[in-house]
Design a protein around this motif. Sequence first.
Motif, PDB file in Angstrom:
ATOM      1  N   HIS A   1       0.835  -1.225   0.000  1.00 27.73           N
ATOM      2  CA  HIS A   1       0.000   0.000   0.000  1.00 27.73           C
ATOM      3  C   HIS A   1       0.860   1.262   0.000  1.00 27.73           C
TER       4      HIS A   1
ATOM      5  N   ASP B   1       6.884   1.917   5.197  1.00 25.46           N
ATOM      6  CA  ASP B   1       5.707   1.089   5.502  1.00 25.46           C
ATOM      7  C   ASP B   1       4.775   1.066   4.291  1.00 25.46           C
ATOM      8  N   GLY B   2       4.650  -0.080   3.663  1.00 24.62           N
ATOM      9  CA  GLY B   2       3.762  -0.222   2.505  1.00 24.62           C
ATOM     10  C   GLY B   2       4.427   0.182   1.207  1.00 24.62           C
TER      11      GLY B   2
ATOM     12  N   GLU C   1      -5.010   0.928   3.191  1.00 23.21           N
ATOM     13  CA  GLU C   1      -4.649  -0.199   4.074  1.00 23.21           C
ATOM     14  C   GLU C   1      -4.655   0.262   5.518  1.00 23.21           C
ATOM     15  N   GLU C   2      -4.186   1.492   5.756  1.00 23.91           N
ATOM     16  CA  GLU C   2      -3.908   1.940   7.132  1.00 23.91           C
ATOM     17  C   GLU C   2      -5.164   2.261   7.945  1.00 23.91           C
TER      18      GLU C   2
ATOM     19  N   HIS D   1       7.451  -6.355   3.049  1.00 16.57           N
ATOM     20  CA  HIS D   1       7.119  -5.280   3.997  1.00 16.57           C
ATOM     21  C   HIS D   1       8.265  -5.092   4.978  1.00 16.57           C
TER      22      HIS D   1
ATOM     23  N   GLN E   1       8.862  -3.578  10.949  1.00  9.85           N
ATOM     24  CA  GLN E   1       8.227  -2.600  11.845  1.00  9.85           C
ATOM     25  C   GLN E   1       8.457  -2.955  13.322  1.00  9.85           C
TER      26      GLN E   1
ATOM     27  N   HIS F   1      -1.674  -6.574   7.781  1.00  7.71           N
ATOM     28  CA  HIS F   1      -1.314  -6.303   6.381  1.00  7.71           C
ATOM     29  C   HIS F   1      -2.436  -6.718   5.432  1.00  7.71           C
TER      30      HIS F   1
HETATM   31 MN    MN Z   1       1.873  -1.542   6.188  1.00  9.90          MN
END
Ligand code: MN
Length: 412
Positions: free
Chosen positions: A83, A94-95, A128-129, A191, A194, A359
């Motif tokens: 994403h 992130d994404g 997505e978030e 990904h 995180q 995810h």
């Molecule tokens: Mn993500």
Amino acid sequence: MTPLTIDAERFAADLAALNAIGWDGDGGLNRTALSDAHADARRWFLARANAAGLPTRVDSAGNHSALVPAADPAARTLLLGSHLDSVPHGGRFDGALGVLCALEVVRRVHEAGLELALALEAIDFTDEEGEYLGTLGSEALTGVLTSERLAAPRGGREAMLGAFQRAGLTEAELVHARRDPHTVAGFLELHIEQGPALERSGTQIGVVTGIRGNASFTVTLTGAARHAGTTPMDARRDAGVGAAAIILGVRELVMRDFPGCVANVGDVTLQPGAFNVVPARARLALECRSLDDDELTVLADAITTVARDQAARHDLEIAIEDVGRWTPVPTDARVRAAISAAAQEHGLSHVEMPSGAGHDAQVLAEIAPVGMVFVPSVGGISHHRDEFTSLQDCVNGANVLLGAAIALARTL
Ligand code: MN
Ligand code: HGY
Ligand code: MN
């Protein structure tokens, strides 16, 4: 035989360009779903795909794709992607890294003229978030998006419909993004981890075994607004005190009784919101997560019990609304094996590990075998402007994604 590798120079230039879209330095990356910056990044993605001679597509949920058809027009598709939207003041990897790696994989397969049994599709999923709904694009594509979800999105229904309008999406059309599940052979997502595990162990690649589930709620407490100067402390129905008691009570519960789980209150709004008025209302954005679905249910129930008990203790009314539930899912053994083999082929250390974050892959798991490639996050930092993964780790991940995609396009 040396494995096909990505074009690292082009990849590095693209990563720098993509990272800049929506980046405001101190404040981090502001590329929230369907914002102007998000639209800019999506236009950039399409332009880069077209520059590589790849056909592109945008579906009625706003999912953006770059395609490498198979020789057989009836071939199923291996989806690769993630994403481009971010959390507010988020990080640049992130994404976005997953979408760029997927783009680079399909570009390399196209350039190499590989004849694969499956079509490849690099995809960027919408929201997505959870700026509005959470995994909106992947839920529309898999057909699991429900009217109940759309009726009570995490980000508020009015805000969601306004964003749809600005982006040229309509609620009624979302359903047309659904793919026939038989046309989707699998889904691979690269990904950033995180979290700190890969960095701590000095491992280059994470082979994800499972993805944590998530139950999200809004909790609304109602007390009584009173003069903050004249109302005795023992005569208040203070929604702010209730909110604080719930935040602390939930933390205590999870740390005591649910060691493998997490919970978070990411936002608290108090009304009327003035120095000199005892808060009459509090709204809490609460979520909890587990790798096991039954445990997630027990956890969510225990948390709502704590919330109700604290509300009663502070003489407050309480309303709890379910605003999203993401099922914990295992990844597919065949996909894990392809990722591990690709890491091996590139001489990269790799380890199997769960994903603490949610995810799109956990939604795609509803219709197809899925797998995830993790690359290290420096300091385990994410959802913050300091989120960072080294270029070498990004290139390593993209090469593993390329190898796994080629292998799976021959075996799935
Ligand atoms: Mn993500
Ligand atoms: O919340 C998550 O786990 C993901 O970043 N959407
Ligand atoms: Mn995220």
